[in-house]
Design an enzyme around this catalytic site. Structure first.
Site, PDB file in Angstrom:
ATOM      1  N   HIS A 253     -19.964  71.781  55.600  1.00  0.00           N
ATOM      2  CA  HIS A 253     -19.758  72.037  57.028  1.00  0.00           C
ATOM      3  C   HIS A 253     -19.738  70.722  57.816  1.00  0.00           C
ATOM      4  O   HIS A 253     -18.812  70.464  58.598  1.00  0.00           O
ATOM      5  CB  HIS A 253     -20.876  72.946  57.525  1.00  0.00           C
ATOM      6  CG  HIS A 253     -20.775  73.308  58.973  1.00  0.00           C
ATOM      7  ND1 HIS A 253     -20.410  74.550  59.407  1.00  0.00           N
ATOM      8  CD2 HIS A 253     -21.001  72.584  60.107  1.00  0.00           C
ATOM      9  CE1 HIS A 253     -20.407  74.588  60.730  1.00  0.00           C
ATOM     10  NE2 HIS A 253     -20.781  73.396  61.184  1.00  0.00           N
ATOM     11  N   GLU A 254     -20.745  69.903  57.615  1.00  0.00           N
ATOM     12  CA  GLU A 254     -20.839  68.666  58.396  1.00  0.00           C
ATOM     13  C   GLU A 254     -19.727  67.685  58.040  1.00  0.00           C
ATOM     14  O   GLU A 254     -19.260  66.929  58.898  1.00  0.00           O
ATOM     15  CB  GLU A 254     -22.209  68.025  58.210  1.00  0.00           C
ATOM     16  CG  GLU A 254     -23.375  68.884  58.688  1.00  0.00           C
ATOM     17  CD  GLU A 254     -23.203  69.414  60.101  1.00  0.00           C
ATOM     18  OE1 GLU A 254     -22.542  68.761  60.928  1.00  0.00           O
ATOM     19  OE2 GLU A 254     -23.727  70.509  60.379  1.00  0.00           O
TER      20      GLU A 254
END
Length: 663
Positions: free
Chosen positions: A457-458
């Protein structure tokens, strides 16, 4: 709460040479307040000169370019101090950090309310501009309006004072949450940790026994594995009551008064600008059309999910055979999951050592976008930090500073923040921060599958920033992207974690070297949407509370109670004060915008299924996502760019499909 991105400036400053000196002295700041104050004043004076000169210009090069250059240089300073305060917190540094907040807030206020500069931007609409420049000018004019450029006299002064006060309150909220988290610890024997496996015990082993804390990886283990219900209850109540008046330890870090003041000041800001409430003000800068549209969207998700969520809870209740309390949910959910799908979560972690996970992540990104990632040697602010260099066939693209492990002096959660954008010969640089499992004696860091999803995600956020092709800092990478679209690249990346080929790249048993067995992989996929409807309700609850609390003068916990009457399936306990540490809303950028996670998830699911239908990783559709979304950033209309990539607007059916919610 993981997976946020710091896409706004934190209104603080530290000169670049100070940053490098901090790296050299291993993050032990030793500087005098006057030195920092002088640096900021110099930057402010120079910046206002540039803004005033730009306000007299008549074309892009004389109006926007000097302001972009100023933002680039000032952005380098502001992002560093904010980053260090989040990942290496100490009182001395924070004291200096807080002194900078009003100065930089006032600087941005002066620029954003400069009427002559505002008129110069409006005049640019009649000059020769390319498509990106026209979009940037249009969005900048709207930003001027929302920043109070039309205010006069006392209203203007009050508006600036509110923004200054909010910057200080936001920092205090975050500081209190961190201190409240760190103050609670408990020493235990191995017998008291019955239910723990070898990996979980290793995380909390000390010289004298075992010590648990409220750091997220440790807290999650207690809730998931500890057989002792009394222990789970104690830890749950300690966690859920942090930074409140009912905290089971110290109450000196109570955030409620800060929250109340933040909400009151936001409402006052909205009123000054002519909006009925802060939610309407927040929505004005997003893709969605109105608060009503978002509330209808969220209520629709609640209606579509609630029956299935109740079935999921009934199944769990039947399995547990006891009246479920909040501290029982994760424990019995894990037990039921093991029974239904035939594996334990702890069986997965030995297959995901950090080195292999990162290697697999890098390979996946390389296959998706035709770029290369490699770790380089460079001293940074902490020994944990990895420096990653991104290249493509044309050369250097940018860098990512990766700070993975949980630490006591580190803010909780996971996020990406930008250091600098693409300007001239300067390449984009981003910080990626997580709070994941760290190495233990004799073992590498072994990641849980949920932690891998967080990492993907990051990196989705970081790639959005680093892969930009936009040469204008105000719209490069994540800058200028509407808040309800900023989660698209990050949530899109999450989907790839579950592909068999990708799992093969990520997994290698830390002792035997074997990849995750096919049988275990299939069980992971089968369990992907386990209790997804319950999770959907919880996220909708957060989002509806966020909007409604920014539309109401009622106490925020009263608003939560009203929202929960429609979304909650079990009651909360009297000690529950989770809003007191809800950093997304009170010290992040998600105020009246938490719905962005669900809104962007619609786009992400729709995008992923489209790319899969067109050939998946490495396909033309995959590259089209890079060209039309990641590289364009905030320089063109975001939904138009999505349609350019996808061929049409997204459908909510993709979100329901991805969550396994059957309608």
């Amino acid at each position: 709460e993981s997976g946020c991105t710091a896409t706004y400036r934190g209104f603080e400053s530290l000169s670049l040479h100070h940053f490098y000196s901090l790296l050299r002295i291993n993050m032990k700041p030793n500087f005098q307040p006057k030195d920092i104050e002088k640096t900021i004043k110099d930057l402010t004076e120079e910046g206002l000169k540039i803004a005033n000169l730009a306000s007299q210009g008549h074309d892009w090069e004389s109006v926007v370019t000097p302001l972009d250059q100023m933002e680039f240089e000032l952005g380098q300073h502001t992002s560093v101090n904010s980053h260090l305060n989040s990942v290496m917190f100490n009182e001395e540094f924070n004291a200096e950090y807080e002194k900078t907040l009003p100065l930089i807030t006032n600087f941005y206020s002066e620029v954003s309310t400069n009427k002559t500069l505002y008129e110069a931007y409006k005049n640019l609409r009649n000059t020769s501009l390319n498509e990106q420049q026209r979009h940037i000018v249009k969005e900048s004019i709207e930003s001027f309006k929302l920043s109070g450029v039309g205010l006069e006299g006392e209203q203007s002064d009050r508006f600036k004072a509110i923004k200054e006060r909010l910057s200080l309150l936001s920092n205090q909220f975050s500081k209190n949450a961190l201190k409240a988290t760190n103050e609670w610890k408990k020493t235990l024997t191995e017998a008291e940790l019955e239910g723990y496996g070898e990996n979980e015990l290793a995380k909390v082993k000390t010289k004298d026994g075992y010590e648990i804390s409220l750091q997220v990886p440790v807290y999650m283990d207690v809730m998931t594995y500890a057989k002792n219900q009394t222990l789970r209850e104690e830890v749950y109540k300690a966690y859920i009551s942090r930074a409140s008046e009912v905290g089971i330890t110290s109450t000196e870090f109570d955030n409620k008064a800060i929250m109340d003041e933040i909400l009151s000041l936001r409402q006052e800001m909205a009123t000054i600008l002519g909006f009925g409430n802060y939610a309407d003000l927040s929505i004005e800068g997003k893709m969605v059309e109105s608060t009503g549209q978002v509330i209808d969207f969220l209520n629709d998700l609640v209606d579509r999910s609630k029956t299935q969520a109740q079935q999921e809870l009934d199944e769990l209740q039947s399995f547990a055979g006891v009246e479920l309390m909040p501290w029982d949910l994760m424990y019995y959910s894990e037990q039921l999951k093991e029974k239904k799908f035939g594996f334990k979560k702890s069986e997965l972690t030995p297959y995901f050592p950090e080195k292999k996970v990162l290697s697999g992540l890098f390979s996946t990104i390389e296959n998706l976008y035709g770029i290369s990632l490699r770790e380089i040697e460079e001293k940074t602010y902490h020994a944990d930090v990895k420096v990653l260099e991104i290249t493509n066939p044309d050369g250097l693209v940018g860098r990512i500073y990766l700070d993975v492990y949980a630490r006591e002096d580190k803010r909780g959660g996971a996020w990406m923040a930008d250091y600098q954008a693409l300007v001239n010969e300067n390449k984009p640089v981003a910080f990626v921060v997580c709070n994941l499992n760290s190495p233990t004696e004799g073992k590498p860091a072994l990641f849980e599958f949920d932690e891998i999803v967080t990492l993907f995600h990051e990196f989705g956020h970081a790639l959005h920033h680093v892969l930009t092709k936009v040469p204008y800092p105000s719209a490069a990478g994540i800058a200028g992207v509407p808040w309800d679209g900023v989660e698209l690249p990050s949530q899109y990346m999450e989907f790839f974690c579950y592909e068999k080929e990708v799992v093969g790249l990520l997994s290698e048993h830390w002792q035997t070297g074997e990849s995750l067995p096919d049988e275990l992989y299939e069980k992971v996929i089968d369990s992907k949407n386990y209790q997804s409807a319950m999770q959907m309700l919880r996220q909708c609850e957060f989002s509806l509370w966020d909007l409604r609390t920014h539309m109401s003068s009622e106490d925020t916990y009263k608003v939560l109670e009203e929202v929960r009457s429609k979304t909650a399936l079990i009651p909360i306990v009297g000690e529950n004060r989770f809003l007191n540490t809800f950093g997304h809303i009170f010290s992040g950028g998600y105020a009246a915008g938490y719905f962005s996670y669900k809104w962007a998830e619609v786009l992400a699911a729709d995008a992923y299924y489209y790319v899969q239908a067109q050939g998946g990783i490495g396909s033309d559709a995959s590259r089209s996502f890079m060209h039309n979304i990641l590289e364009i950033g905030g320089s063109l209309d975001y939904m138009q760019q999505y349609v350019e990539f996808r061929g049409k607007k997204p459908s909510i059916s993709a979100l329901l499909q991805s969550n396994g919610i059957d309608n």
